[in-house]
Motif scaffolding. Structure first.
Motif, PDB file in Angstrom:
ATOM      1  N   ASN A 124     -21.245 -13.704  16.509  1.00 14.21           N
ATOM      2  CA  ASN A 124     -20.161 -13.344  17.434  1.00 14.21           C
ATOM      3  C   ASN A 124     -20.540 -12.159  18.311  1.00 14.21           C
ATOM      4  O   ASN A 124     -21.448 -11.389  17.972  1.00 14.21           O
ATOM      5  CB  ASN A 124     -18.900 -12.996  16.642  1.00 14.21           C
ATOM      6  N   GLY A 125     -19.774 -11.993  19.383  1.00 17.82           N
ATOM      7  CA  GLY A 125     -20.020 -10.861  20.271  1.00 17.82           C
ATOM      8  C   GLY A 125     -19.944  -9.530  19.538  1.00 17.82           C
ATOM      9  O   GLY A 125     -20.711  -8.605  19.831  1.00 17.82           O
ATOM     10  N   THR A 126     -19.014  -9.445  18.582  1.00 14.44           N
ATOM     11  CA  THR A 126     -18.870  -8.194  17.829  1.00 14.44           C
ATOM     12  C   THR A 126     -20.149  -7.886  17.041  1.00 14.44           C
ATOM     13  O   THR A 126     -20.522  -6.716  16.892  1.00 14.44           O
ATOM     14  CB  THR A 126     -17.666  -8.284  16.872  1.00 14.44           C
ATOM     15  N   THR A 129     -22.511  -6.351  19.773  1.00 14.84           N
ATOM     16  CA  THR A 129     -22.222  -4.979  20.226  1.00 14.84           C
ATOM     17  C   THR A 129     -22.470  -3.982  19.085  1.00 14.84           C
ATOM     18  O   THR A 129     -23.027  -2.909  19.301  1.00 14.84           O
ATOM     19  CB  THR A 129     -20.770  -4.852  20.736  1.00 14.84           C
ATOM     20  N   TYR A 152     -12.869  -3.576  25.880  1.00 19.05           N
ATOM     21  CA  TYR A 152     -12.921  -4.353  24.635  1.00 19.05           C
ATOM     22  C   TYR A 152     -14.373  -4.624  24.259  1.00 19.05           C
ATOM     23  O   TYR A 152     -15.132  -5.171  25.061  1.00 19.05           O
ATOM     24  CB  TYR A 152     -12.176  -5.681  24.812  1.00 19.05           C
ATOM     25  N   HIS A 153     -14.752  -4.243  23.035  1.00 17.01           N
ATOM     26  CA  HIS A 153     -16.114  -4.526  22.584  1.00 17.01           C
ATOM     27  C   HIS A 153     -16.151  -5.287  21.271  1.00 17.01           C
ATOM     28  O   HIS A 153     -17.228  -5.498  20.723  1.00 17.01           O
ATOM     29  CB  HIS A 153     -16.918  -3.230  22.470  1.00 17.01           C
ATOM     30  N   GLY A 154     -14.974  -5.675  20.741  1.00 14.21           N
ATOM     31  CA  GLY A 154     -14.990  -6.471  19.536  1.00 14.21           C
ATOM     32  C   GLY A 154     -13.855  -6.146  18.587  1.00 14.21           C
ATOM     33  O   GLY A 154     -12.951  -5.367  18.904  1.00 14.21           O
ATOM     34  N   HIS A 206     -12.742  -5.318  32.749  1.00 15.73           N
ATOM     35  CA  HIS A 206     -11.917  -6.525  32.602  1.00 15.73           C
ATOM     36  C   HIS A 206     -10.846  -6.319  31.538  1.00 15.73           C
ATOM     37  O   HIS A 206     -10.631  -7.171  30.677  1.00 15.73           O
ATOM     38  CB  HIS A 206     -12.785  -7.759  32.320  1.00 15.73           C
ATOM     39  N   ASP A 237     -22.620  -4.400  27.576  1.00 20.69           N
ATOM     40  CA  ASP A 237     -21.875  -5.429  26.850  1.00 20.69           C
ATOM     41  C   ASP A 237     -21.649  -6.596  27.797  1.00 20.69           C
ATOM     42  O   ASP A 237     -20.704  -6.602  28.581  1.00 20.69           O
ATOM     43  CB  ASP A 237     -20.552  -4.863  26.335  1.00 20.69           C
ATOM     44  N   VAL A 239     -21.173  -9.653  26.734  1.00 17.80           N
ATOM     45  CA  VAL A 239     -20.627 -10.729  25.900  1.00 17.80           C
ATOM     46  C   VAL A 239     -19.737 -11.652  26.711  1.00 17.80           C
ATOM     47  O   VAL A 239     -19.832 -12.876  26.626  1.00 17.80           O
ATOM     48  CB  VAL A 239     -19.848 -10.138  24.700  1.00 17.80           C
ATOM     49  N   ARG A 240     -18.858 -11.087  27.527  1.00 16.71           N
ATOM     50  CA  ARG A 240     -17.893 -11.910  28.257  1.00 16.71           C
ATOM     51  C   ARG A 240     -18.474 -12.487  29.557  1.00 16.71           C
ATOM     52  O   ARG A 240     -18.244 -13.625  29.895  1.00 16.71           O
ATOM     53  CB  ARG A 240     -16.633 -11.104  28.579  1.00 16.71           C
ATOM     54  N   SER A 264     -22.990 -13.179  23.979  1.00 20.21           N
ATOM     55  CA  SER A 264     -22.474 -14.219  23.071  1.00 20.21           C
ATOM     56  C   SER A 264     -21.780 -15.273  23.930  1.00 20.21           C
ATOM     57  O   SER A 264     -22.413 -15.857  24.797  1.00 20.21           O
ATOM     58  CB  SER A 264     -21.529 -13.636  22.014  1.00 20.21           C
ATOM     59  N   LYS A 265     -20.494 -15.485  23.687  1.00 20.08           N
ATOM     60  CA  LYS A 265     -19.654 -16.425  24.424  1.00 20.08           C
ATOM     61  C   LYS A 265     -20.406 -17.630  25.018  1.00 20.08           C
ATOM     62  O   LYS A 265     -20.521 -18.648  24.377  1.00 20.08           O
ATOM     63  CB  LYS A 265     -18.862 -15.688  25.497  1.00 20.08           C
TER      64      LYS A 265
HETATM   65  C1  LIG Z   1     -16.769  -7.724  26.510  1.00 21.97           C
HETATM   66  C2  LIG Z   1     -16.637  -8.233  25.114  1.00 21.97           C
HETATM   67  N1  LIG Z   1     -17.356  -7.668  24.142  1.00 21.97           N
HETATM   68  C3  LIG Z   1     -17.292  -8.099  22.873  1.00 21.97           C
HETATM   69  C4  LIG Z   1     -16.461  -9.133  22.525  1.00 21.97           C
HETATM   70  C5  LIG Z   1     -16.388  -9.590  21.103  1.00 21.97           C
HETATM   71  O1  LIG Z   1     -16.908 -10.879  20.985  1.00 21.97           O
HETATM   72  P1  LIG Z   1     -16.476 -11.824  19.783  1.00 21.97           P
HETATM   73  O2  LIG Z   1     -15.026 -12.132  19.958  1.00 21.97           O
HETATM   74  O3  LIG Z   1     -17.341 -13.025  19.922  1.00 21.97           O
HETATM   75  O4  LIG Z   1     -16.747 -11.076  18.516  1.00 21.97           O
HETATM   76  C6  LIG Z   1     -15.710  -9.766  23.511  1.00 21.97           C
HETATM   77  C7  LIG Z   1     -14.797 -10.875  23.169  1.00 21.97           C
HETATM   78  O5  LIG Z   1     -13.925 -11.239  23.915  1.00 21.97           O
HETATM   79  C8  LIG Z   1     -15.781  -9.298  24.842  1.00 21.97           C
HETATM   80  O6  LIG Z   1     -15.066  -9.871  25.824  1.00 21.97           O
END
Ligand SMILES: Cc1ncc(COP(=O)(O)O)c(C=O)c1O
Length: 412
Positions: A124-126, A129, A152-154, A206, A237, A239-240, A264-265
């Motif tokens: 996952n993104g978390t 990060t 948001y980072h997780g 965002h 980051d 991820v998004r 991720s994503k």
């Molecule tokens: C910018 C950002 N970082 C980290 C995450 C966390 O990713 P995950 O939900 O896959 O753990 C997200 C999830 O929306 C995100 O948008």
């Protein structure tokens, strides 16, 4: 999709499932995909997805502008990705070590992403990060980490937007700056002093419910310079936004390269995978930290990622999404104007946020989206949306017709 669809209410398959879930799942559903946060009529449960279309448990069909909140970038059930998934599944997924496709994927990403000298994978993104921060701390031997207020980072204690179950100690070494505000960034760097391990930054601002904001080149360059001066890691980051704006990383067009990136994503078109990429300087630290999980060497999502990234490159996915996103933006602007409504469209066109002006509680946004949904477009009233490579001009135009019904409803 042009046909008006009746909202799911009583006696629908969706409401029956929700009632059953309430008994066995806390709150009916955890996290961001809980439809209780959406306007009335939004379905919680889906039976099928294809390309940019979703079908809910009551048989209603929608043009999808959330794409599973980002992961679906080529379109639901993309044939090349699903073929790669079937082939890898037939050989093995969860084994005592990864399949050869791991090396192929790492080579592909190192080739695609200019700052990347290596990469490691998670789910996952978390994971990504959190691993970036752990690697930055291991390399620098320092503790402080800077993040933008509201970013948001997780969903773990160091970064969760909720304070429930989180202790002050979990966040003891976090300091904050304001996105795009150089003075606040410099102040936070000064406050961290000799203990600064990393500055974490999103590809753009965002934050949920607010207009999105692209980074100014001055802000991005100043962040890079501050990291160079202090020896801290610049952690992007992505991820998004990753792979929707630029296949080399979202800050490539700015000419500013991070030290570490979290992805991720969209990386595997909906299959569970995350990645951390990094520069040579951080390779040793990435070797020494203990980062892993029972499913982190699963090979099927890696095969999906190779297929996804190869296809994105072949068709120039970001350019297609930009064209469709621009068509959506122009069409929404024209229709809102026609109905005498003021909307604020922000962020990159591939990941648009659409808000009504002077609508602090998103009441007009909710009314607009509920009506557009009834006409077949699945939009979001306050979160950024996502285009995919499966959206065609006809899909965007169908969604614009649905949006027109939404605007007419709000204007009334
Ligand atoms: C910018 C950002 N970082 C980290 C995450 C966390 O990713 P995950 O939900 O896959 O753990 C997200 C999830 O929306 C995100 O948008």
């Amino acid at each position: 999709v042009s046909e008006t669809q009746t909202a799911t209410k009583l006696n629908s398959a969706d409401s029956a499932l929700r009632a059953r879930a309430q008994r066995v799942i806390p709150g009916g559903l955890w996290g961001h995909q809980n439809a209780a946060h959406l306007p009335d009529g939004y379905p919680q449960y889906f039976t099928r997805a294809e390309g940019c279309h979703l079908i809910d448990v009551d048989g209603r069909q929608f043009v999808d502008f959330m794409c599973s909140w980002g992961p679906v970038i080529l379109g639901h059930r993309h044939p090349a990705v699903e073929q790669a998934v079937r082939e890898q599944t037939s050989r093995g997924d969860c084994m005592n070590g990864p399949a050869p496709v791991l090396v192929e994927l790492a080579e592909l990403i190192v080739d695609m992403v200019p700052h990347a000298d290596w990469c490691i994978f998670g789910k996952n993104g978390t994971d990504a990060t959190t691993t970036c921060i752990t690697v930055a701390r291991a390399e620098t031997g320092r503790r402080k980490v800077l993040t933008a207020t509201g970013a948001y980072h997780g969903a773990v204690p160091w970064c969760s937007p909720s304070v429930a179950g989180v202790t002050a100690e979990d966040r003891a070494h976090l300091l904050h700056y304001t996105f795009n505000d150089i003075a606040s960034l410099e102040a936070a760097v000064e406050q961290a002093g000799h203990d600064l391990a990393a500055i974490v930054v999103s590809a753009f601002r965002h934050d949920m419910g607010k207009a999105q904001e692209l980074p100014t080149p001055e802000f991005a360059r100043r962040m890079r310079a501050l990291c160079d001066e202090t020896g801290a890691a610049l952690v992007l980051d992505d991820v998004r936004a990753g792979f929707r704006l630029d296949l080399g990383g979202s800050w490539e067009p700015l000419g500013v390269r991070p030290d570490l990136s979290a992805w991720s994503k969209a990386i595997a078109n909906g299959h569970a995978l995350a990645a951390v990429t990094g520069r040579e300087r951080f390779r040793q630290a990435a070797t020494t930290v203990f980062t892993t999980g029972s499913f982190w060497c699963g090979s099927v999502p890696m095969a999906a990622a190779v297929a996804t990234l190869t296809e994105l490159r072949r068709i120039d996915g970001p350019a297609h999404m930009a064209r469709m996103g621009q068509r959506l933006r122009d069409g929404l602007a024209e229709r809102a104007l026609h109905h005498g409504l003021r909307i604020d469209q922000s962020g990159p066109v591939q990941m648009p946020t659409v808000l009504f002006v002077d609508d602090p509680e998103w009441k007009r946004g909710f009314a607009f989206c509920a009506e557009a949904l009834r006409h077949g477009a699945y939009l979001h009233p306050k979160h950024n949306m996502f285009l995919s490579c499966a959206h065609t001009e006809a899909d965007v135009d169908a969604a614009l017709e649905a949006a027109d019904a939404g605007f007419r409803h709000v204007a009334r």
